[in-house]
Design a protein around this motif. Structure first.
Motif, short mmCIF file in Angstrom:
data_model
loop_
_atom_site.label_atom_id
_atom_site.label_comp_id
_atom_site.label_asym_id
_atom_site.label_seq_id
_atom_site.Cartn_x
_atom_site.Cartn_y
_atom_site.Cartn_z
N LYS A 31 0.83 -1.20 0.00
CA LYS A 31 0.00 0.00 0.00
C LYS A 31 0.86 1.25 0.00
O LYS A 31 0.56 2.23 -0.71
N ARG A 32 1.94 1.25 0.77
CA ARG A 32 2.81 2.43 0.82
C ARG A 32 3.46 2.69 -0.54
O ARG A 32 3.61 3.84 -0.96
N ILE A 33 3.85 1.61 -1.23
CA ILE A 33 4.44 1.77 -2.56
C ILE A 33 3.42 2.34 -3.53
O ILE A 33 3.72 3.26 -4.31
N MET A 34 2.21 1.83 -3.50
CA MET A 34 1.16 2.31 -4.40
C MET A 34 0.87 3.80 -4.16
O MET A 34 0.74 4.58 -5.10
N ILE A 35 0.79 4.19 -2.89
CA ILE A 35 0.52 5.58 -2.56
C ILE A 35 1.69 6.46 -2.99
O ILE A 35 1.50 7.57 -3.50
N ALA A 36 2.92 5.97 -2.79
CA ALA A 36 4.10 6.74 -3.22
C ALA A 36 4.13 6.94 -4.73
O ALA A 36 4.68 7.92 -5.22
N GLY A 38 1.56 7.56 -6.46
CA GLY A 38 0.50 8.49 -6.82
C GLY A 38 -0.87 7.87 -6.97
O GLY A 38 -1.79 8.51 -7.49
N LEU A 39 -1.06 6.63 -6.50
CA LEU A 39 -2.35 5.97 -6.61
C LEU A 39 -3.15 6.16 -5.32
O LEU A 39 -2.58 6.28 -4.23
N SER A 40 -4.46 6.17 -5.44
CA SER A 40 -5.36 6.28 -4.29
C SER A 40 -6.03 4.93 -4.06
O SER A 40 -6.42 4.24 -5.01
N GLU A 41 -6.20 4.58 -2.79
CA GLU A 41 -6.77 3.28 -2.46
C GLU A 41 -8.30 3.32 -2.51
O GLU A 41 -8.93 4.30 -2.09
N ILE A 42 -8.89 2.25 -3.02
CA ILE A 42 -10.34 2.09 -3.01
C ILE A 42 -10.68 0.78 -2.31
O ILE A 42 -9.82 -0.07 -2.10
N CYS A 43 -11.94 0.63 -1.93
CA CYS A 43 -12.42 -0.59 -1.29
C CYS A 43 -13.79 -0.91 -1.89
O CYS A 43 -14.73 -0.11 -1.77
N THR A 44 -13.91 -2.04 -2.55
CA THR A 44 -15.14 -2.40 -3.24
C THR A 44 -15.74 -3.66 -2.64
O THR A 44 -15.07 -4.42 -1.95
N TYR A 45 -17.02 -3.90 -2.95
CA TYR A 45 -17.71 -5.09 -2.47
C TYR A 45 -17.18 -6.34 -3.18
O TYR A 45 -16.87 -6.30 -4.37
N THR A 46 -17.12 -7.44 -2.44
CA THR A 46 -16.67 -8.69 -3.04
C THR A 46 -17.81 -9.44 -3.72
O THR A 46 -17.57 -10.41 -4.44
N PHE A 47 -19.06 -9.00 -3.52
CA PHE A 47 -20.18 -9.61 -4.25
C PHE A 47 -20.63 -8.66 -5.34
O PHE A 47 -20.69 -7.44 -5.14
N VAL A 48 -20.89 -9.23 -6.52
CA VAL A 48 -21.17 -8.43 -7.71
C VAL A 48 -22.37 -9.01 -8.45
O VAL A 48 -22.95 -10.03 -8.05
N SER A 49 -22.73 -8.36 -9.54
CA SER A 49 -23.80 -8.84 -10.41
C SER A 49 -23.22 -9.79 -11.46
O SER A 49 -22.13 -9.55 -11.98
N PRO A 50 -23.92 -10.86 -11.80
CA PRO A 50 -23.42 -11.75 -12.85
C PRO A 50 -23.32 -11.06 -14.20
O PRO A 50 -22.60 -11.53 -15.09
N THR A 51 -24.01 -9.93 -14.39
CA THR A 51 -23.93 -9.23 -15.67
C THR A 51 -22.59 -8.53 -15.87
O THR A 51 -22.29 -8.09 -16.98
N ILE A 52 -21.78 -8.43 -14.82
CA ILE A 52 -20.49 -7.75 -14.96
C ILE A 52 -19.57 -8.53 -15.88
O ILE A 52 -18.70 -7.97 -16.55
N TYR A 53 -19.79 -9.87 -15.98
CA TYR A 53 -18.96 -10.68 -16.87
C TYR A 53 -19.30 -10.42 -18.33
O TYR A 53 -18.44 -10.59 -19.21
N ASP A 54 -20.53 -10.02 -18.60
CA ASP A 54 -20.88 -9.61 -19.96
C ASP A 54 -20.14 -8.33 -20.34
O ASP A 54 -19.64 -8.19 -21.46
N LYS A 55 -20.07 -7.39 -19.39
CA LYS A 55 -19.36 -6.14 -19.65
C LYS A 55 -17.87 -6.37 -19.87
O LYS A 55 -17.22 -5.62 -20.59
N LEU A 56 -17.33 -7.44 -19.26
CA LEU A 56 -15.91 -7.75 -19.40
C LEU A 56 -15.61 -8.64 -20.60
O LEU A 56 -14.48 -9.10 -20.77
N LEU A 148 7.06 -1.54 -7.89
CA LEU A 148 6.63 -2.45 -6.83
C LEU A 148 7.55 -3.66 -6.76
O LEU A 148 8.01 -4.05 -5.67
N PHE A 149 7.85 -4.26 -7.91
CA PHE A 149 8.72 -5.45 -7.92
C PHE A 149 10.13 -5.10 -7.45
O PHE A 149 10.77 -5.89 -6.76
#
Length: 318
Positions: A31-36, A38-56, A148-149
């Motif tokens: 997380k510290r590397i990502m923030i350094a 210039g990225l901002s952290e987000i937190c999303t739900y682990t449950f989704v709609s099955p239609t998201i696979y169509d969008k992908l 990061l690596f």
């Protein structure tokens, strides 16, 4: 009896010393590397709609559609457990884009859920996901991964072009390997995927297996070199489809211990270059720790590198 008669003593008892586990420390470090970067952290739900696979753009029979289905969901939009975090990242990128945010650089450390045998708990895998749009390109997001690596001292990372992932642009995507193990993917999202999320700009994402982010070497320090380096430039003609990484690997294998580093400084296609070919130019540095190298020693290694380039990659000296 009197409080003044009770002797003064230190508190005593059995307890445990608080602290972070190794995994928690590595998670915080990432997380510290990502923030350094210039990225901002987000937190999303682990449950989704099955239609998201169509969008992908996942096919109807794709293994990514084999989810853990929630027995009593709040609604269809939260009815399955995700098998990839890229869909969640695209939703957040779309949320920002549609609110006229000019640029977004985001990351998340979250979980995916892979079904196992019937009646058994799913395989919960932690992933590191990156997402960007705005004044960025493929090399911006790849550069964050490289930082990061490097910070994790993972020196066995390689990238291989990928053109068959349905969610990514077929010409701007690469799988990430640690040694021989595939640990993730990075690239530009397919234009159809961006359109399905109502984004008119190019989006770039990456997904890495968090458990694979482990140092591959112990940090060691050495003194500054006492003897000068010998730097030679080399330009070769090679088929356009041959990755530059393959050329570098061939030179590294041939040069052995005398090679200090290889730096690509030019790739050219156009006039004076045959159709279907490209020219790749490198600056190659040689150095010995115990002596100054002679011209004959460098020429011998240089000739060996040319033979390996021709043998492994079909390259010719320009």
């Amino acid at each position: 009896y009197g409080y003044d008669k009770i002797p003064t003593t230190l508190l005593s008892g059995s307890t445990t010393t608080g602290g972070l586990t190794a995994i928690q420390e590595r998670r915080d470090f990432v997380k510290r590397i990502m923030i350094a970067e210039g990225l901002s952290e987000i937190c999303t739900y682990t449950f989704v709609s099955p239609t998201i696979y169509d969008k992908l753009n996942f096919a109807k029979d794709s293994a990514m559609r084999k989810n853990v289905v929630i027995t009593n969901p709040l609604g269809e939009d939260t009815s399955v457990m995700r098998t990839t975090t890229i869909g969640s990242m695209m939703q957040i990128l779309a949320h920002n884009y549609n609110r006229r945010i000019a640029q977004a650089k985001l990351f998340e450390i979250g979980k995916i859920y892979i079904p196992t045998e019937p009646g058994r708990l799913p395989d919960e895998r932690e992933t590191v996901t990156l997402g960007m749009f705005g004044k960025v390109d493929f090399y911006d997001i790849k550069g964050v991964l490289e930082e990061l690596f490097a910070a994790l001292h993972m020196n066995n990372i390689s990238y291989k072009a990928c053109s068959d992932h349905p969610s990514f642009h077929p010409g701007r995507c690469a799988k990430v390997y640690a040694g021989d193990q595939e640990i993730g993917i990075v690239g530009q999202m397919h234009p159809d995927v961006c359109k399905s999320f109502e984004i008119d700009d190019a989006c770039f994402t990456a997904e890495l297996d968090f458990a694979s982010l482990e140092p591959t070497e112990e940090v060691k320090y050495r003194g500054l070199p006492r003897y000068p380096a010998v730097i030679r430039d080399i330009a070769v003609l090679v088929d356009r489809e041959i990755p530059v990484a393959d050329l570098e690997n061939a030179m590294t294998k041939a040069a052995g211990a005398l090679l200090e580093h290889i730096e690509l400084f030019d790739v050219y296609e156009g006039e004076q270059i045959p159709e279907g070919k490209k020219s790749a130019a490198f600056a190659v540095a040689f150095r010995a720790a115990d002596r100054s190298l002679t011209g004959d020693e460098v020429n011998e290694v240089f000739d060996k590198m040319l033979k390996y380039l021709e043998k492994d990659c079909g390259a010719q000296l320009r």
